[in-house]
Write an enzyme that holds these catalytic residues in place. Structure first.
Site, PDB file in Angstrom:
ATOM      1  N   CYS A   1      22.256  -4.380   8.883  1.00 25.04           N
ATOM      2  CA  CYS A   1      22.061  -4.059   7.563  1.00 25.04           C
ATOM      3  C   CYS A   1      22.967  -4.965   7.053  1.00 25.04           C
ATOM      4  O   CYS A   1      23.895  -4.890   8.197  1.00 25.04           O
ATOM      5  CB  CYS A   1      22.472  -2.757   7.148  1.00 25.04           C
TER       6      CYS A   1
ATOM      7  N   CYS B   1      26.508  -2.318   9.046  1.00 19.35           N
ATOM      8  CA  CYS B   1      26.951  -3.343   7.682  1.00 19.35           C
ATOM      9  C   CYS B   1      27.163  -5.056   7.586  1.00 19.35           C
ATOM     10  O   CYS B   1      29.095  -4.444   7.720  1.00 19.35           O
ATOM     11  CB  CYS B   1      26.056  -2.729   6.403  1.00 19.35           C
TER      12      CYS B   1
END
Ligand code: C8R
Length: 247
Positions: free
Chosen positions: A153, A74
């Site tokens: 993400c 992420c």
């Protein structure tokens, strides 16, 4: 004893030597811990070996992706289109971002050509077709790009090229495969870095970027910043510049 020796000698002569391609694959793979490279090699080969090299669909690589899945990273995931050298020149020096080529599958197969042949157990590296749709190399990059975008993400970055008239090219893998797979709220934003080289043909105001905004699932914030290539190189070579202040 004599029988054992004969058996061993016979075994050694019958065993096929590893091809140069397989050796490259395995030595690149072994730089990554936690993977069984022999298993990854077998999963890779089953996609195209003993097949017509124009009949390898994207799904042929599903078992390979399952054998070496991508891990979400992420806020550090970097995508690109027509900026491969700039992106990798940067990611090689700094670990601000990770690209598909920094993962096991991307790094093992980057720059390689491969195909099979009906009736053969071998991997060929020359004479492989790239013009038919279902060829082994293009199908791999489409499948791997889809899997990599599926795990995206947080804040996602993409480097696009201001040296083309259509930085968001609807025929690119970035447009066709990756952008539409970013899902809100798992992906919070897509931040375009428009690489501006000398004699640039476009920038963040280019009309194609309106199409990019529209292609993004709703709930994902879009931004774009024009960044001179020299600034990207500077940030690559100066570790004292924090990643978040590169541009
Ligand atoms: N990606 C796609 N293609 C890739 C690749 C990769 O990571 N790595 C390599 N070597 N290639 P382009 P694009 C090869 O037009 O189509 C992912 C393939 O042969 O400049 O928009 C990556 O995550 C492929 O045909 O870019 C990135 O975000 C060309 O290089 C996009 O997809 C792609 O060249 C880039 O794909």
């Amino acid at each position: 004893i004599v029988i054992v020796i004969i058996a061993v000698v016979l075994g050694l002569t019958l065993r096929q030597n590893k091809s140069e391609f397989e050796s490259t694959f395995l030595s690149r793979c072994e730089k990554f811990d936690q993977y069984d490279c022999k298993k990854v090699w077998d999963a890779f080969q089953q996609a195209y070996v003993n097949k017509d090299p124009c009949k390898v669909p994207v799904e042929a690589y599903d078992p390979l992706i399952a054998a070496a899945p991508f891990k979400p990273q992420c806020n550090r995931m970097m995508f690109w289109s027509k900026t491969k050298d700039v992106v990798h020149g940067f990611t090689e020096k700094r670990d601000c971002f990770v690209t598909l080529e920094d993962t096991l599958l991307g790094s093992v197969l980057d720059g390689l050509t491969w195909c099979g042949k009906e009736g053969s157990k071998d991997t060929f590296t020359t004479g492989c077709p790239r013009t038919c749709e279902n060829n082994p190399v293009d199908s791999f990059w489409i499948r791997a790009s889809a899997a990599y975008a599926d795990v995206a993400c947080g804040d996602v970055t993409a480097m696009l090229s201001g040296s083309t008239t259509t930085p968001f090219d609807p025929t690119s893998t970035f447009a066709k495969v990756e952008v539409t797979r970013f899902k809100a709220p798992k992906v919070r934003s897509l931040n375009v870095v428009m690489v501006i080289q000398k004699n640039a043909k476009s920038n963040c105001k280019n009309a194609s970027l309106q199409k990019l905004k529209n292609a993004l699932h709703k709930g994902i914030t879009y931004s774009c910043k024009d960044v001179p290539e020299s600034r990207i190189q500077e940030c690559g070579s100066k570790p004292q510049i924090a990643c978040r202040t590169c541009w």
